[in-house]
Design a protein around this motif. Structure first.
Motif, short mmCIF file in Angstrom:
data_model
loop_
_atom_site.label_atom_id
_atom_site.label_comp_id
_atom_site.label_asym_id
_atom_site.label_seq_id
_atom_site.Cartn_x
_atom_site.Cartn_y
_atom_site.Cartn_z
N PRO A 29 0.83 -1.22 0.00
CA PRO A 29 0.00 0.00 0.00
C PRO A 29 0.86 1.26 0.00
O PRO A 29 1.80 1.39 0.80
CB PRO A 29 -0.80 -0.12 1.30
CG PRO A 29 -0.85 -1.58 1.58
CD PRO A 29 0.47 -2.13 1.11
N HIS A 30 0.60 2.16 -0.91
CA HIS A 30 1.37 3.40 -0.99
C HIS A 30 0.53 4.44 -1.71
O HIS A 30 -0.49 4.14 -2.33
CB HIS A 30 2.69 3.17 -1.73
CG HIS A 30 2.53 2.80 -3.18
ND1 HIS A 30 2.27 1.50 -3.58
CD2 HIS A 30 2.54 3.56 -4.32
CE1 HIS A 30 2.17 1.48 -4.90
NE2 HIS A 30 2.33 2.71 -5.38
N ARG A 31 0.98 5.66 -1.60
CA ARG A 31 0.35 6.77 -2.31
C ARG A 31 1.45 7.74 -2.73
O ARG A 31 2.59 7.66 -2.26
CB ARG A 31 -0.68 7.49 -1.44
CG ARG A 31 -0.10 8.18 -0.22
CD ARG A 31 -1.23 8.83 0.61
NE ARG A 31 -0.73 9.65 1.70
CZ ARG A 31 -0.38 9.19 2.89
NH1 ARG A 31 -0.48 7.89 3.15
NH2 ARG A 31 0.07 10.01 3.82
N THR A 32 1.11 8.64 -3.62
CA THR A 32 2.08 9.63 -4.08
C THR A 32 2.44 10.56 -2.92
O THR A 32 1.57 11.08 -2.22
CB THR A 32 1.52 10.46 -5.24
OG1 THR A 32 1.18 9.56 -6.32
CG2 THR A 32 2.54 11.47 -5.73
N ALA A 33 3.74 10.74 -2.72
CA ALA A 33 4.19 11.64 -1.65
C ALA A 33 3.93 13.08 -2.04
O ALA A 33 4.17 13.48 -3.18
CB ALA A 33 5.68 11.43 -1.39
N ASP A 34 3.42 13.85 -1.08
CA ASP A 34 3.19 15.26 -1.39
C ASP A 34 4.49 16.04 -1.28
O ASP A 34 5.50 15.57 -0.73
CB ASP A 34 2.10 15.85 -0.49
CG ASP A 34 2.41 15.75 0.99
OD1 ASP A 34 3.59 15.93 1.36
OD2 ASP A 34 1.48 15.50 1.79
N ALA A 35 4.47 17.24 -1.81
CA ALA A 35 5.69 18.05 -1.88
C ALA A 35 6.27 18.34 -0.51
O ALA A 35 7.49 18.37 -0.33
CB ALA A 35 5.40 19.36 -2.62
N ALA A 36 5.40 18.50 0.48
CA ALA A 36 5.87 18.84 1.82
C ALA A 36 6.72 17.70 2.40
O ALA A 36 7.76 17.94 3.02
CB ALA A 36 4.68 19.14 2.74
N ASP A 37 6.27 16.45 2.22
CA ASP A 37 7.04 15.32 2.73
C ASP A 37 8.38 15.17 2.01
O ASP A 37 9.41 14.88 2.62
CB ASP A 37 6.23 14.03 2.60
CG ASP A 37 5.39 13.74 3.84
OD1 ASP A 37 5.91 13.92 4.95
OD2 ASP A 37 4.22 13.34 3.69
N VAL A 38 8.36 15.35 0.69
CA VAL A 38 9.60 15.24 -0.07
C VAL A 38 10.59 16.33 0.35
O VAL A 38 11.78 16.06 0.57
CB VAL A 38 9.32 15.32 -1.58
CG1 VAL A 38 10.62 15.34 -2.37
CG2 VAL A 38 8.45 14.14 -2.03
#
Length: 371
Positions: free
Chosen positions: A208-217
């Motif tokens: 299970p995963h989702r696209t990382a948002d800019a803030a996390d990156v």
């Protein structure tokens, strides 16, 4: 970039197990963070970190649940792909005489979970020595080929780390199937994940995963930048203009070798914990009847008095000459042999030296005496 929740690391481990891998990763044992076979994420050292210094290592409880916020432990992944003790051949008497057989040891299909960038770089160094060479080591290549690597970028360097100055971290530079950067804050416990191979992408697709948002990156990148700026040691800090290879070549007769020898125990701890030292010797053993014999290969060290033995005696009889050999090979002549440094800056040799000899300090002393 993708985002995987910490709770889904169990899924990652199950996927790897279902694909036939033996999963190895960090866990707490015997008051240290060691590498061992894992069957679930609950075996990871969540909530534990380490405090290190020259000749000092201890577990410390963290105030969060981070699973990979610790520096390199006493073992490296070398223990699994270039084991400390390996049977090479067996021989037995039968009616035709002595029959020799190559040892047919079962070799697990490994998945390494939590490989730090310094250790990932060390695996690359070992590949150059034992696999990408004129005569590859068959035991090493059999274990190394097909290893699935889940790297974890380092956000928590220790006081003995100096990977930045040796190009070993804190960000993984390649050679992984998946790479993760751990994030723990008020919003949860998660990992920014990137696939580095098709095999890695297929495994990630099963988790299970989702696209990382800019803030996390951006936060993950900031954590790695901060880690690079707070390395505990730096082999080049005291000598930014010095060519380390030439420095060691020019100082073979330095009196500093006798000074460090007065402290060195020649115990070989530094070479045993080093993730790139590869030297071995062979031993032949027999049973009490003399009808069965085995040849074993085991790790050896240039600090052992008989390591340089040739017909007539040892070449390096003094501790000073053996320490000079080790540091000169590691930081200088390894370049001539293998095209790279033999040191990745993991700091293990500093941490696990019983008397706290520090390779970065010894290099700096040589640079000072050279001036």
């Amino acid at each position: 970039m993708e985002l995987v929740e910490h709770d889904d690391l169990d899924v990652l481990i199950r996927v790897l197990l279902d694909q036939g891998y033996t999963v190895v990763g960090p866990t707490v044992r015997d008051s240290a963070i060691v590498l061992a076979e894992l069957t679930g994420a609950d075996q990871l050292p969540s909530g534990w970190g380490v405090a290190t210094d020259a000749g000092s290592y201890r577990l410390v409880a963290r105030d969060d649940s981070a699973a990979f916020a610790h520096s390199a432990g006493p073992q490296s992944w070398k223990s699994f792909i270039h084991p400390a003790h390996e049977r090479i051949t067996t021989s037995d008497w039968d009616e035709s005489g002595m029959v020799f057989r190559a040892a047919a040891e079962p070799r697990p299909r490994y998945a390494f979970l939590g490989v730090r960038p310094c250790d990932l770089a060390a695996m690359g160094v070992l590949d150059g020595v034992l696999a990408r060479c004129a005569y590859p080591d068959p035991g090493y290549t059999a274990r190394r080929d097909g290893v699935f690597v889940v790297a974890v970028n380092c956000t928590e360097p220790a006081a003995t780390c100096f990977c930045v100055s040796m190009g070993g971290g804190p960000r993984a530079q390649g050679g992984y199937d998946l790479v993760m950067t751990e994030r723990v804050d008020d919003t949860g416990h998660r990992y920014v994940v990137e696939a580095g191979s098709e095999a890695g992408r297929r495994v990630l697709d099963s988790v299970p995963h989702r696209t990382a948002d800019a803030a996390d990156v951006e936060a993950a990148d900031a954590d790695l930048t901060a880690a690079a700026e707070r390395m505990g040691r730096d082999v080049g800090r005291a000598m930014p203009e010095i060519d380390l290879r030439q420095l060691l070549a020019d100082n073979r007769e330095s009196p500093l070798w006798d000074e460090v020898a007065s402290r060195c125990l020649s115990c070989a701890n530094c070479t045993m914990v080093c993730p790139t030292c590869f030297c071995t010797t062979t031993e032949d053993v027999t049973d009490l009847t003399g009808d069965h014999a085995e040849r074993w290969r085991r790790w050896d060290s240039c600090f052992n008095a008989d390591f340089s033995y040739l017909h007539g005696g040892a070449v390096r009889t003094s501790t000073a000459s053996r320490y000079r050999q080790w540091i000169s090979h590691k930081l200088s002549t390894w370049h001539d042999q293998f095209g790279t440094s033999g040191c990745v800056g993991c700091g293990r040799c500093v941490t696990w030296c019983p008397v706290g000899i520090d390779i970065t300090e010894e290099a700096a002393k040589l640079a000072g005496s050279h001036d």
